[in-house]
Design a protein around this motif. Sequence first.
Motif, mmCIF file in Angstrom:
data_model
loop_
_atom_site.group_PDB
_atom_site.id
_atom_site.type_symbol
_atom_site.label_atom_id
_atom_site.label_comp_id
_atom_site.label_asym_id
_atom_site.label_seq_id
_atom_site.Cartn_x
_atom_site.Cartn_y
_atom_site.Cartn_z
ATOM 1 N N HIS A 1 -15.777 39.326 82.608
ATOM 2 C CA HIS A 1 -15.476 39.131 81.184
ATOM 3 C C HIS A 1 -14.958 40.437 80.598
ATOM 4 O O HIS A 1 -15.417 41.523 80.977
ATOM 5 C CB HIS A 1 -16.725 38.677 80.425
ATOM 6 C CG HIS A 1 -16.462 38.406 78.974
ATOM 7 N ND1 HIS A 1 -16.458 39.403 78.017
ATOM 8 C CD2 HIS A 1 -16.162 37.249 78.321
ATOM 9 C CE1 HIS A 1 -16.182 38.867 76.823
ATOM 10 N NE2 HIS A 1 -15.999 37.566 76.991
ATOM 11 N N THR B 1 -12.197 30.561 76.094
ATOM 12 C CA THR B 1 -11.416 31.807 76.099
ATOM 13 C C THR B 1 -10.839 32.064 74.708
ATOM 14 O O THR B 1 -10.795 31.157 73.865
ATOM 15 C CB THR B 1 -10.282 31.711 77.135
ATOM 16 O OG1 THR B 1 -9.542 30.509 76.902
ATOM 17 C CG2 THR B 1 -10.839 31.692 78.539
ATOM 18 N N CYS C 1 -11.314 33.597 81.670
ATOM 19 C CA CYS C 1 -11.200 34.885 80.987
ATOM 20 C C CYS C 1 -10.100 35.711 81.670
ATOM 21 O O CYS C 1 -9.820 35.544 82.864
ATOM 22 C CB CYS C 1 -12.541 35.600 81.003
ATOM 23 S SG CYS C 1 -12.602 36.963 79.812
ATOM 24 N N ASP C 2 -9.517 36.602 80.890
ATOM 25 C CA ASP C 2 -8.223 37.223 81.207
ATOM 26 C C ASP C 2 -7.924 37.508 82.681
ATOM 27 O O ASP C 2 -6.899 37.087 83.196
ATOM 28 C CB ASP C 2 -8.085 38.548 80.465
ATOM 29 C CG ASP C 2 -8.033 38.377 78.952
ATOM 30 O OD1 ASP C 2 -8.279 37.263 78.459
ATOM 31 O OD2 ASP C 2 -7.749 39.366 78.267
ATOM 32 N N ALA D 1 -5.653 35.310 78.329
ATOM 33 C CA ALA D 1 -6.219 34.113 78.955
ATOM 34 C C ALA D 1 -5.332 32.896 78.683
ATOM 35 O O ALA D 1 -5.002 32.132 79.601
ATOM 36 C CB ALA D 1 -7.628 33.865 78.434
#
Length: 609
Positions: free
Chosen positions: A110, A219, A147-148, A226
């Motif tokens: 995260h 997200t 998440c990204d 994301a």
Amino acid sequence: MVAQDTDASNGQTQPNSDYDLSKPITSTQGMRQGLTSYGDAHFSLFLRKVFIKAMGYSEDALSRPIIGIINTYSSFNPCHANIPQLMEAVKRGVQFNGGLAMEFPTISIHESFASPTSMYLRNLMSMDTEEMIKAQPCDAVVLIGGCDKTTPAQLMGAISANKPVAHLVTGPMMPGSHRGQRVGACTDCRNNWAAFRAGTIDIEDIAAINDELAPTAGTCGVMGTASTMACILVALGMMPFAGASAPAVSAARLRIAEQTGRIAVSLASSTTLKPRALLTRSSFLNAITVLQATGGSTNAVVHLLAIAGRHPDVAGTIDLDTFDEVGRRTPLLVDLKPSGDNYMTDFHNSGGMLALFHELKPLLQLDAMTFTGRTLGEEMAAATLIQVPRNLSCIQPFDEPLYLASSLVVLRGNLAPGGAVMKASASKDRRLTRHSGKAVVFHNSADLAQRVDDPDLAVDADSVLVLQSIGPKGNPGMPEAGMIPIPRKLAAQGVQDMLRLSDGRMSGTAGGTIVLHISPESAELDSVLGILRDGDVITCDVNGRGLNVDLTQEEIAARIRERREAARASKERDPRRERGYRGLYQRSVLQAEFGADFDFLTANGPGEI
Ligand code: FES
């Protein structure tokens, strides 16, 4: 004599050819693939079945195609909080369609819980993903991320492992509300924090806003990294159309999960839909077109370069210049923060990726393959597009763009011979996209934190703020510190944007006239960014794609010489001699222009770029 085995369904022994020693085990599917090395394949299979039966599986279950489901749930990852429900739905889709669903964990990352940065761990997650896909007996794998850094890490690993995969993202969170206005992570996190710093929001308000910015699982709800990567996964043909935008907490998201499980079963028997066969240069051109049309995150440039670099046939055919070329013909059509005003829920309600694809049709490679086994054009033709009234849609018609072209630009010049990236569409003061000013140089993040708000700092609105040492090596993990804060004394005067440069990244949710990913980074001894000094005159010209410092070649060479001598005399420990993952990272990470992957993980291996 035929070997016997117990069928758990009726408790009776049944013939089982797995233990027939006269027949070699040649299968590359199901439980029989990738056997653990004991020097006796039949024993390896026998032992594997001993242990898997401890979980209660029958011979019937074990004869099915095995669909691995990668579980990236973590208490430290609220963007993935809905993964338990998603896994149940994926399993439903797998098991309704004759497969055996087997979940297993990998690293979860995260943005706000990974130190020094999530990017520092992206390549580790890709290694984890690759090796666990390769090591375990899966016929296809569902990659659940969101998440990204998680989705690029998963796709990088999956291309290297090259087993069939289907992507499922956790989906965007819902927006919150403050004083009647919608707010959402994380563009509004930054805007409101900047307003608090400037003194226009008080401490009670900022505390109340803190409660509302991430009101549900999922997200970040804007076109941050994301969401950008989710849209890109659809453009690459790895996810259903609605998969990019259905809210994390919606019933639609669970139905997409079930659909993904079904598709994964059909992928299990395919040799033509493995990632390396499915993904071509055309797929990547579609991905870059979507990146430009959505005003997507600059981080996606780094990730796509890393993903392409894992693919033996695509590596070298997609580079920074490809992003600029595609950008010149691609209008910005999606009105989402940070380039626009809306949230991912609005994008979903406007028809999402299917509606966007219909607008972008003239620019798309419609013959690119998707994970369903049909081309993108065929998928679009088969899907029903629900028309949304023009005034309720945040997707602009192709000929009425929000920004004519090139929402992301690639800049080059003596300050960035390896290239740099700017999200021009997120500039808050368009005058700055063609600007010359004197540099105010911060040598690293600590120096920035110490001096940026100093009332005596020699800076004005025309200055160019430069931050060194936040590149892939300089501050391991290339932090998202590129959105250098406006010095408080200028913010209090109403200055909202300045030309800012660094070798770092910026959150996809952030905006401003900000040059990022300068390559080579300042930590490299021959980097021009690394020898900048206060007062050097820097010129950025977005239309001309230039980024230059007003120094002669001789002056640059002399400063680099001086820096090299200082480095030789320095007693500082060489970071490449660090132990563990940090040492591996420092020895192996590539520059941003090559996706900041590790050299030994690229399709060509170390030393080939
Ligand atoms: Fe996870 Fe923004 S922090 S997507």
